[in-house]
Scaffold this active site. Structure first.
Site, short mmCIF file in Angstrom:
data_model
loop_
_atom_site.label_atom_id
_atom_site.label_comp_id
_atom_site.label_asym_id
_atom_site.label_seq_id
_atom_site.Cartn_x
_atom_site.Cartn_y
_atom_site.Cartn_z
N ALA A 12 2.98 3.05 -2.56
CA ALA A 12 1.91 4.47 -2.90
C ALA A 12 1.98 5.15 -1.65
CB ALA A 12 0.38 3.65 -3.26
N TYR A 153 -11.89 -0.85 11.39
CA TYR A 153 -10.57 -0.05 10.95
C TYR A 153 -10.00 0.62 12.17
CZ TYR A 153 -7.16 3.25 9.11
OH TYR A 153 -6.07 4.11 8.79
P1 NDP Z 1 -2.15 3.54 0.32
O1 NDP Z 1 -3.17 2.70 -0.16
O2 NDP Z 1 -1.71 4.80 -0.79
O3 NDP Z 1 -0.73 2.76 0.58
C1 NDP Z 1 -0.78 1.61 1.25
C2 NDP Z 1 0.56 0.84 1.24
O4 NDP Z 1 0.34 -0.20 2.04
C3 NDP Z 1 0.65 0.52 -0.13
O5 NDP Z 1 2.24 0.62 -0.43
C4 NDP Z 1 0.30 -0.88 -0.24
O6 NDP Z 1 1.15 -1.46 -1.07
C5 NDP Z 1 0.73 -1.37 1.27
N1 NDP Z 1 -0.11 -2.49 1.56
C6 NDP Z 1 -1.32 -3.02 1.73
N2 NDP Z 1 -1.77 -4.10 2.02
C7 NDP Z 1 -0.26 -4.81 2.20
C8 NDP Z 1 -0.08 -6.03 2.58
N3 NDP Z 1 -0.83 -6.94 2.94
N4 NDP Z 1 1.22 -6.41 2.30
C9 NDP Z 1 2.18 -5.72 1.94
N5 NDP Z 1 1.91 -4.32 1.49
C10 NDP Z 1 0.69 -3.82 1.81
O7 NDP Z 1 -2.50 4.34 1.65
P2 NDP Z 1 -1.75 5.47 2.70
O8 NDP Z 1 -0.37 5.82 2.22
O9 NDP Z 1 -2.85 6.44 2.99
O10 NDP Z 1 -1.38 4.58 3.89
C11 NDP Z 1 -0.41 4.01 4.54
C12 NDP Z 1 -0.71 3.96 6.09
O11 NDP Z 1 -1.25 5.22 6.59
C13 NDP Z 1 -1.76 3.03 6.52
O12 NDP Z 1 -1.35 2.19 7.51
C14 NDP Z 1 -3.03 3.75 6.71
O13 NDP Z 1 -3.96 2.99 7.81
C15 NDP Z 1 -2.44 4.90 7.44
N6 NDP Z 1 -3.05 6.19 7.58
C16 NDP Z 1 -3.57 6.77 6.27
C17 NDP Z 1 -4.31 8.00 6.24
C18 NDP Z 1 -5.07 8.56 4.93
O14 NDP Z 1 -6.25 9.20 5.33
N7 NDP Z 1 -4.74 8.25 3.87
C19 NDP Z 1 -4.60 8.72 7.58
C20 NDP Z 1 -3.98 7.88 8.73
C21 NDP Z 1 -3.37 6.73 8.53
P3 NDP Z 1 0.59 -2.82 -2.19
O15 NDP Z 1 -0.88 -2.66 -2.62
O16 NDP Z 1 1.82 -2.85 -3.21
O17 NDP Z 1 0.97 -4.07 -1.26
C1 8X3 Z 2 -7.34 7.22 7.91
C2 8X3 Z 2 -8.05 8.44 8.47
O1 8X3 Z 2 -10.19 9.29 9.39
O2 8X3 Z 2 -10.28 7.82 7.47
O3 8X3 Z 2 -6.76 6.52 9.05
O4 8X3 Z 2 -9.74 6.95 9.48
S1 8X3 Z 2 -9.60 8.03 8.76
#
Ligand code: NDP
Ligand code: 8X3
Length: 257
Positions: A12, A153
Site C-alpha cells: 500500500a 509515533y
Molecule cells: P500505508 O499504511 O499505506 O502502508 C504501510 C505499509 O507497511 C503497508 O504496506 C503495510 O503492509 C506495511 N506494514 C505495516 N506493518 C507491517 C508489519 N508489521 N510487517 C510488515 N509490513 C508492515 O502507510 P504509508 O505508505 O503512509 O507508510 C509507509 C511509511 O511512511 C511508514 O513508515 C510511515 O510511518 C511513513 N510515513 C507516512 C506518512 C503519511 O502521512 N502517510 C508521512 C511520513 C512518513 P501490510 O499491512 O500488508 O503488512
Molecule cells: C506521518 C506524518 O505528521 O502524521 O509520519 O506524523 S505525521
C-alpha cells in the site's frame, strides 16, 4: 544499470508507489508485507505492465525469525539486495500520553524501530561482504518534530532518524550509502485509516488541504537511489505546499486538485 530492490511494506501507500516507479525503470523487485493477496495482485499487475523480475515475500517485520527466513530464501536463490527500502511502518492511535494503549505503543515500537533494525542487520551483512549497497529509510517529519498526541509515533521516528545517521557511520567505509526521506502528510496511503483503526470519519484528515501524494515520496526515493556513485543524499524533508512544518497546515481547501 538495473538493481535488485527490496521494499518493505509494498502492499500500500508509499511502498506500493515506490515499487511502481522502480518497476517502470526496469529494476528487479522483492516486495514484502503481511497481506499475501495484495502482494500477489501487485506482482501480477506489475508483471503485466513491466518486463521485470518481481518476487514477493509475506512476513511480519516484527518477527525477527520471519525476517531471517525471508532473507534466507533470497540467499538460497542467490538474490543480492542492492537497495533496501525500509518503508514498513505505522502510527497506531492518537492519544495523549496518559491515555495511550500498550498494544498501540508496542506495535509502533516493534514495527517502526525493531522491524527496521532486523531488516537492516540482515541485509547490511551481505552488502558489507560485497562492498556496495544502499539503504533508504522512510522516516517522517515526526522524526524531526513532535506534535500533540503524536508521542510514541514521534519517538519511533526520532529513533529512525538516529538509526539512519548511526547506520551511515558504521557502513559508509564499506561502500554503502545510507539515506532517508522525511515527509509530512502523505495521501494515497492507508496511514490515517490504520492510525484511527478504520474509522474513516476520523481518518478524513486531507479534505481541506493538499498533502503530498505517495507518488511524490516515491519520486524522491527514486531520485535518491539513482544518484551517481559518489553522491549520497543523506535526508530529504518534504511537505505539500500547504504544510509549513509538523504543526502548521493551511486548511484553506484543496487548492491543487
Ligand atoms: P500505508 O499504511 O499505506 O502502508 C504501510 C505499509 O507497511 C503497508 O504496506 C503495510 O503492509 C506495511 N506494514 C505495516 N506493518 C507491517 C508489519 N508489521 N510487517 C510488515 N509490513 C508492515 O502507510 P504509508 O505508505 O503512509 O507508510 C509507509 C511509511 O511512511 C511508514 O513508515 C510511515 O510511518 C511513513 N510515513 C507516512 C506518512 C503519511 O502521512 N502517510 C508521512 C511520513 C512518513 P501490510 O499491512 O500488508 O503488512
Ligand atoms: C506521518 C506524518 O505528521 O502524521 O509520519 O506524523 S505525521
Amino acid at each position: 544499470m538495473e538493481k535488485n530492490v527490496l521494499i518493505t511494506g509494498a502492499t500500500a501507500g508509499i511502498g506500493l508507489a515506490t515499487a511502481r516507479i522502480f518497476a517502470q525503470h526496469g529494476h528487479n523487485l522483492v516486495l514484502t508485507g503481511r497481506r499475501q493477496d495484495r502482494l500477489e495482485k501487485i506482482r501480477d499487475q506489475l508483471d503485466v505492465g513491466e518486463q521485470v523480475d518481481i518476487g514477493i515475500l509475506r512476513f511480519d517485520v516484527r518477527d525477527s525469525h520471519a525476517c531471517e527466513e525471508a532473507l534466507g530464501l533470497l540467499k538460497d536463490k542467490n538474490f543480492h539486495v542492492d537497495i533496501l527500502i525500509n518503508n514498513a511502518g505505522l502510527a497506531k492511535g492518537y492519544d495523549a500520553i496518559h491515555e495511550g494503549k500498550w498494544e498501540d505503543w508496542n506495535q509502533m515500537i516493534d514495527t517502526n524501530i525493531k522491524g527496521l533494525l532486523y531488516m537492516t542487520r540482515l541485509v547490511s551483512e551481505g552488502m558489507v561482504n560485497r562492498g556496495s549497497g544502499h539503504i533508504i529509510n522512510v522516516c517522517s517529519i515526526a522524526g524531526k518534530e513532535v506534535y500533540p498526541k503524536g508521542n510514541v509515533y514521534c519517538a519511533t521516528k526520532h529513533a529512525v532518524d538516529a538509526l539512519t545517521r548511526a547506520t551511515r557511520l558504521d557502513l559508509y567505509e564499506h561502500g554503502i550509502k545510507v539515506s532517508q526521506v522525511s515527509p509530512g502528510h502523505v495521501e494515497e496511503t492507508e496511514f490515517a485509516s490504520v492510525r484511527f483503526d478504520g474509522d474513516e470519519e476520523k481518518a478524513a484528515i486531507y479534505t481541506d488541504f493538499n498533502p503530498l501524494t505517495a507518488r511524490d515520496v516515491a519520486d524522491t526515493i527514486y531520485y535518491i537511489a539513482t544518484r551517481p556513485h559518489h553522491v549520497n543524499i543523506q535526508d530529504v524533508v518534504l511537505f505539500g505546499a500547504q504544510q509549513a512544518n509538523g504543526n502548521f497546515i493551511s486548511r484553506s481547501g484543496r487548492l491543487f486538485d
